[in-house]
Enzyme design. Sequence first.
Site: not given
Length: 624
Positions: A312, A512, A516
């Site tokens: 990410d 994180d 997510d």
Amino acid sequence: MVNMAKLSEHKTDLVRLAAVALALCLSWLKAWKAFLPFDAIALAATLIGGYPMFEEAFEGIKKRRMTMEISMSIAVAATLAIGQFFTALIITFFVLFAELLEDLTVSRGRDVIKKLLELLPSQVIVRRNGQENEMHVNDLALRDIVIVRPGARIPVDGVVLKGRSSVNQASITGESFPVEKTEGHKVLAGTINQTGVLEIQTAAVGQDTTFGKIISIIGQAEKNRAPIQKVADKLAASLVYFAFGGAIVTYALTHNIVSAISALVVAGACGVAAGTPLAILASIGRTAKEGIITKGGIHFEQLARIDTVVLDKTGTLTFGTPEVTDIESFNGLKKEDILQLAASVEQHSEHPLAEAILKKQKDSGLCLLPYSNLEYLPGQGLVCRVNGSEILVGNTSFMDKKFIKGQTKVIEYIDRRKNSTETTVFVAKNQEIIGAISFADVIRVEARQAIEDLKGFGCQVILLTGDNWAIAKKIGETLQLDKIFAEMLPQQKLEKIRELMQEGKKVAMIGDGINDAPALMEATVGIAMGSGTDVALESAGVTLTTNNLMKIVEALKISRQCLRVIMFNFWGTVVVDAAGMIFAFLGYLTPLFAALIHVSSELAFILNSARLFRKNKDKPPLAG
Ligand code: ADP
Ligand code: MG
């Protein structure tokens, strides 16, 4: 390696071993042979020494589980039956000796984890009503003020009320660089206060601290068995069948009972049965020391097989602490007003962009306005009512979705910033875009190295971001990522992970843990970055207690080493057993020699696993 306290735990085993050893010594003293009923002594010692083995063999038969104890018991019984009392005694001695060493190594592994818990101090100094008293940590109440002297471990999670000190957080993060702590900073139980006196307001005690949670996860991890452990158990059982089969064939073809016993003894050595869990235990313990918390053997094994790493952007590849760099107004409103509106909408959002807006608002001395009817679309933005108007804060796709059109000014603005690497969110009021806020976020210093190392492991490295394509491309070039996917909603991130997995990829998703979570749960292994946040600990199989990307490299490295050791043990066992069987069949092995091979190969494989406790002492310092 062998420590005395440990030895006393195994007292009965030791007594048995001593009895067997004594009998062995006696039998060597040939001169006494005339006076001593040697066979009777050997028989008695074999029975005493072999008792636990016979007992376990009996258990195995009752539960219809083929175990090494069954084959060894039968071998010992057969050896006694043909009158070779001395040989039976030696086999028993070897088996006992191997068992004891094995127990010691495995319990040493568990100790590593148990010792972690002992790190928390049990006595604390508390100030209540101006009085300082010492008390047990369990008697603490929340919000109690705890005083921690330099050199002492911090006993609770809490907030520093007074004092300044550097704190070594290695027990949580695996990083030994001290961190400056002063008023208002959070401190964690288990970390060491190094230089100053700290007064800490208690927020969590014992099991509820981050440290406590980590320990209970590691404690559980052993129960969460890796699939490879089942394979190891199956292999061990098959080898015992193989040993029986080989012994029967040997007897049928050679009519030599001694060769048949040798075959039974030499094969069915199962260093894998104990070596496999030991390797995993050792590796989980070692990663935990590095601040890599694995929820179970299963995640650990999957980690070793990863070939695709998906990252990410915000908070993972970047520091996730963006700063507002520019505020633009499109229809004459003051920049402060745009900031104030945006901050009011974001005031309870946890997104890094929200935090940046709120910081800017605070620094500018603006107050927050009350809001109502808030709706949050993860990966897009928020909408709510402020002062009777409908206010939106979010990206272009969010504006499109809500049918909000920008005037020429807005289109020009977007065009102008086409090649910028800054993230932009728009602010709209009553269906009209009134402003834009830009942010700069910094790529983590170690990102480049980490990605290079991951590629070195043969992994494909992919960026998955909700942010726009321009930024994704720029980052992709800078970090030489294999693939990038931008403007992805959380749901699309999830689908992308699914797609990769359907292609047969073993995917590690690193995020994180805040928005997510679905993707983290979907991936083969979810790795949460996030200094021990609770959400992260819950949704991911692996949690990093620091935001250091090099820990991903470390985790992959340790898990791969672990799997290599296990596979080496598998093949080693098969080769030794098969070769031993052939020699026994050809009549080159005595039961005694067979027992020696059996036991030493077993020990070799266990020690090979135990090596994992110590590896990597000379690892290079990690970038912080
Ligand atoms: P990333 O994949 O980079 O971590 P996110 O999925 O968290 O990004 O968010 C993607 C985009 O959605 C952001 O770049 C931003 O434009 C928008 N966004 C998400 N949350 C918010 C928020 N709270 N306020 C404004 N915009 C947001
Ligand atoms: Mg994110």
